[in-house]
Design an enzyme around this catalytic site. Structure first.
Site, PDB file in Angstrom:
ATOM      1  N   SER A  70      32.149  28.224   1.236  1.00 26.11           N
ATOM      2  CA  SER A  70      32.139  29.676   1.080  1.00 26.11           C
ATOM      3  C   SER A  70      31.125  30.204   0.085  1.00 26.11           C
ATOM      4  O   SER A  70      30.979  31.423  -0.047  1.00 26.11           O
ATOM      5  CB  SER A  70      33.531  30.167   0.692  1.00 26.11           C
ATOM      6  N   TYR A 123      41.861  37.431   1.502  1.00 29.41           N
ATOM      7  CA  TYR A 123      40.677  36.640   1.835  1.00 29.41           C
ATOM      8  C   TYR A 123      40.696  36.303   3.315  1.00 29.41           C
ATOM      9  O   TYR A 123      41.639  35.704   3.817  1.00 29.41           O
ATOM     10  CB  TYR A 123      40.672  35.366   0.995  1.00 29.41           C
ATOM     11  N   SER A 124      39.635  36.677   4.027  1.00 27.30           N
ATOM     12  CA  SER A 124      39.560  36.426   5.461  1.00 27.30           C
ATOM     13  C   SER A 124      38.144  36.035   5.851  1.00 27.30           C
ATOM     14  O   SER A 124      37.193  36.809   5.653  1.00 27.30           O
ATOM     15  CB  SER A 124      39.986  37.670   6.259  1.00 27.30           C
ATOM     16  N   ASN A 125      38.015  34.854   6.402  1.00 28.61           N
ATOM     17  CA  ASN A 125      36.703  34.393   6.848  1.00 28.61           C
ATOM     18  C   ASN A 125      36.160  35.254   7.978  1.00 28.61           C
ATOM     19  O   ASN A 125      34.946  35.317   8.191  1.00 28.61           O
ATOM     20  CB  ASN A 125      36.803  32.933   7.292  1.00 28.61           C
ATOM     21  N   THR A 183      33.310  29.721  -5.118  1.00 28.76           N
ATOM     22  CA  THR A 183      33.751  28.381  -4.755  1.00 28.76           C
ATOM     23  C   THR A 183      33.559  28.190  -3.259  1.00 28.76           C
ATOM     24  O   THR A 183      33.424  29.163  -2.509  1.00 28.76           O
ATOM     25  CB  THR A 183      35.235  28.180  -5.102  1.00 28.76           C
ATOM     26  N   GLY A 184      33.571  26.951  -2.829  1.00 31.73           N
ATOM     27  CA  GLY A 184      33.418  26.671  -1.413  1.00 31.73           C
ATOM     28  C   GLY A 184      34.220  25.443  -1.018  1.00 31.73           C
ATOM     29  O   GLY A 184      34.034  24.372  -1.588  1.00 31.73           O
TER      30      GLY A 184
END
Length: 383
Positions: free
Chosen positions: A90, A187-189, A333-334
């Site tokens: 992300s 949070y939504s991709n 962060t990812g």
């Protein structure tokens, strides 16, 4: 949770946020520079906690420190190296947000335009969702990775995925009882898949081309790509997860090769520790966006109650738990299959760290806490 998640389904559930959930260790008050021995010790402790390999680059008043520990490839036994490439998850979102805001600066997009104006018929409730709400996760759109969870053997299915961006959005089109846009942070991709399509519509270019032309080439980020194939080329960390459970003798699955269609604009970038530090330095120094849009980018919303002292702007995270005495750090962060990445800059802008480890969805709390100790040591000084 002190053990690895037992099933692929629970693993993909962790991926729904693409944000690590580890509880960071509290660090000492900020020091003028991080102690190099303490940094290496923290990296080694991350591997000792159970992660195969860890790499980091730290920038501070003493210059640049690069460190590594453990193994890049469990098959060959090759040691991890600080310059290895990895899937940045992300962290991709900050790159996409930067391109969108550059288009705003050029007058091609407006933050408070509704999505329907640019992408008619593509986004559920698009006439009531603004570009700003997509960027800061207040759109009310459901997270498509939650729907991928419902697929049989979801991690392996996603590994070979052939979804188009519009098909990812369609996964959440009929989900009922969603919050009204602008009322809730979630949070939504899906938000960033929509933004990727927006970039392509406005520029007439692929998202990868836009990122390359606007960010990678100007900053000479030669180790960073927006991939179109499942390969991870060049010297790289292999990515691992225990997707079949962990019992006596259980081994992780090598998931290094992974379809970019599963994450696309939400998390498919490949990079290096050096490139991510260079990118965030340029961004936060104002080299990529004008001041008014940097101010917009850093206008923060609280995350959900499970993440106290954490906020989200327009493609940027801010975390007040890493350096409690030094002010909130900023970056992203990812978390994707096989990898977790942490890239943050101190509140005063004088210290940076990018850390990548080659365990993704099945990272344990102990491993996550050890990784966060690397981050806090870099940004706040050795305890």
């Amino acid at each position: 949770m002190s053990h690895r998640k037992a099933t692929a389904a629970s693993a993909l559930l962790a991926a729904a946020l693409l944000i690590p959930v580890a509880t960071p260790a509290v660090a000492a008050a900020p020091a003028s520079s991080a102690d190099r021995a303490a940094l290496q010790q923290a990296l080694d402790a991350t591997v000792a906690a159970g992660i195969p390999g860890a790499i980091a680059e730290v920038r501070d008043g003493r210059g640049v420190w690069k460190g590594s520990s453990g193994t890049a490839d469990l098959g060959s036994g090759r040691a991890a190296h600080a310059g290895d490439r990895f899937r940045a998850g992300s962290v991709t979102k900050t790159f996409v947000a930067t391109v969108v805001l550059q288009l705003v600066a050029e007058g091609k997009v407006r933050l408070d335009d509704d999505v329907e104006r640019q992408l008619p018929g593509v986004v559920p409730n698009g006439a009531h969702i603004t570009v700003r709400q997509l960027l800061n996760h207040t759109s009310g759109l459901a997270n498509y990775t939650d729907e991928l969870l419902k697929k049989p053997d979801p991690v392996r299915a996603a590994q070979k995925a052939t979804y188009t961006p519009r098909q990812l959005i369609a996964l959440i089109a009929d989900i009922p009882n969603r919050p009204a846009p602008g009322t809730t942070w979630e949070y939504s991709n899906t938000n960033y898949v929509v933004l990727g399509l927006l970039v392509e519509h406005v520029t007439g270019q692929s998202l990868g081309h836009a990122i390359d032309h606007r960010i990678l080439r100007p900053l000479h980020l030669k180790g960073t790509t927006f991939p179109t194939s499942s390969r991870l080329a060049g010297a790289h960390l292999h990515g691992y997860d225990w997707i079949d459970g962990r019992g006596p003798g259980a081994a992780p699955t090598d998931l290094t090769e992974f379809s970019p269609a599963a994450y696309w604009a939400a998390g498919t970038l490949i990079s290096t520790t050096h490139d991510l530090n260079t990118f965030y330095k340029a961004l936060l120094d104002g080299r990529l966006l004008p001041p008014r849009l940097m101010k917009e980018m850093r206008t923060l919303h609280p995350m959900n109650p499970e993440r106290p002292n954490r906020w989200y702007g327009l493609g940027l995270e801010s975390n007040g738990t890493i350096c409690p005495s030094g002010g909130p750090v900023v970056g992203h962060t990812g978390e994707v299959v096989g990898f977790q990445t942490f890239s943050f800059t101190s509140a005063d802008g004088k210290r940076q760290v990018t850390l990548s480890v080659n365990v993704g969805l099945t990272m344990t709390n102990a491993e996550g806490a050890a990784a966060m100790k690397v981050v806090s040591t870099a940004l706040c000084g050795a305890a």
